[in-house]
Design an enzyme around this catalytic site. Sequence first.
Site, PDB file in Angstrom:
ATOM      1  CE  LYS A  69       8.328   3.084   1.986  1.00 48.11           C
ATOM      2  NZ  LYS A  69       9.462   2.110   0.704  1.00 48.11           N
ATOM      3  CB  THR A 111      -1.188  -0.421   1.522  1.00 49.91           C
ATOM      4  OG1 THR A 111      -0.079  -0.597   2.331  1.00 49.91           O
ATOM      5  CG2 THR A 111      -2.261  -0.847   1.014  1.00 49.91           C
TER       6      THR A 111
HETATM    7  C1  G6P Z   1       2.172   3.471   7.703  1.00 51.57           C
HETATM    8  C2  G6P Z   1       2.393   3.849   6.524  1.00 51.57           C
HETATM    9  C3  G6P Z   1       2.391   5.759   6.397  1.00 51.57           C
HETATM   10  C4  G6P Z   1       1.443   6.416   6.603  1.00 51.57           C
HETATM   11  C5  G6P Z   1       1.062   6.043   8.202  1.00 51.57           C
HETATM   12  C6  G6P Z   1      -0.945   6.304   8.543  1.00 51.57           C
HETATM   13  O1  G6P Z   1       2.755   3.732   9.338  1.00 51.57           O
HETATM   14  O2  G6P Z   1       3.976   3.707   6.260  1.00 51.57           O
HETATM   15  O3  G6P Z   1       2.872   5.758   5.223  1.00 51.57           O
HETATM   16  O4  G6P Z   1       1.066   7.662   6.325  1.00 51.57           O
HETATM   17  O5  G6P Z   1       0.679   4.319   8.320  1.00 51.57           O
HETATM   18  O6  G6P Z   1      -1.821   5.751   7.571  1.00 51.57           O
HETATM   19  P1  G6P Z   1      -3.703   6.117   7.188  1.00 51.57           P
HETATM   20  O7  G6P Z   1      -3.581   4.507   7.131  1.00 51.57           O
HETATM   21  O8  G6P Z   1      -3.639   6.192   9.098  1.00 51.57           O
HETATM   22  O9  G6P Z   1      -3.204   7.336   6.824  1.00 51.57           O
END
Ligand code: G6P
Length: 216
Positions: free
Chosen positions: A44, A16
């Site tokens: 990330k 994703t």
């Molecule tokens: C993970 C991903 C990030 C993302 C975070 C929050 O850690 O690696 O890139 O910003 O989740 O995700 P969300 O789905 O809550 O926006």
Amino acid sequence: MKKGFIFDLDGVITDTAKYHFIAWRDLGTEIGVDVDLKFNEQLKGISRMDSLDRILAHGGKENDFTLDQKEALAAKKNTHYVELLQSLTPADLLPGVKEFLDQASTKGVPCAIASASKNAPFILEKLGVKDQFAGIVDPATLHKGKPDPEIFIKAAELLNIQPEEAVGFEDAQAGIDGIKACNMYAVGVLSGEPLHGADLTCHELTELNMDELLQK
Ligand code: G6P
Ligand code: MG
């Protein structure tokens, strides 16, 4: 002897990360900040709001928006991201993930998710593996994001084991740093950029021998 497996989601269970990138890049275009693949690496493992703050700082726009406007921007990114997620199916599990989870289940080794993503339960449902996790940390309950170890300590608690009894899987440097900060064994899943400080690295879970990992 290890007693549980703790997984990051984005970039470990499924790719994703590419959808997060598309959604942030398009939002960046709208507000005049260039989000390229190299800069995206720094997002990330970082929460939605912290990612937006990093993007604004990257474009020198950290003082251009009120909190309400920032919340609206983060919500807009998420709406686009969730649209991109609609097409996810079990075929989007990364190589070896399904086999690894099945093997863990056969051996009676519990698994948990330690992801900053508030979309994790929905994504796991789409991938058809939600029931294979004994616990999913709710990121809304966290005081600090990765690289703080809090999320990994909570995941170990959900499995009723100590952090040092778990193996953590991560594709982000912030995640590897969080895993090591609570003395957990760290497996780095490489997707391009090198990961520093991991105890073991692989490109996909198919490369791992579960019995050897459990002996670490
Ligand atoms: C993970 C991903 C990030 C993302 C975070 C929050 O850690 O690696 O890139 O910003 O989740 O995700 P969300 O789905 O809550 O926006
Ligand atoms: Mg990740």
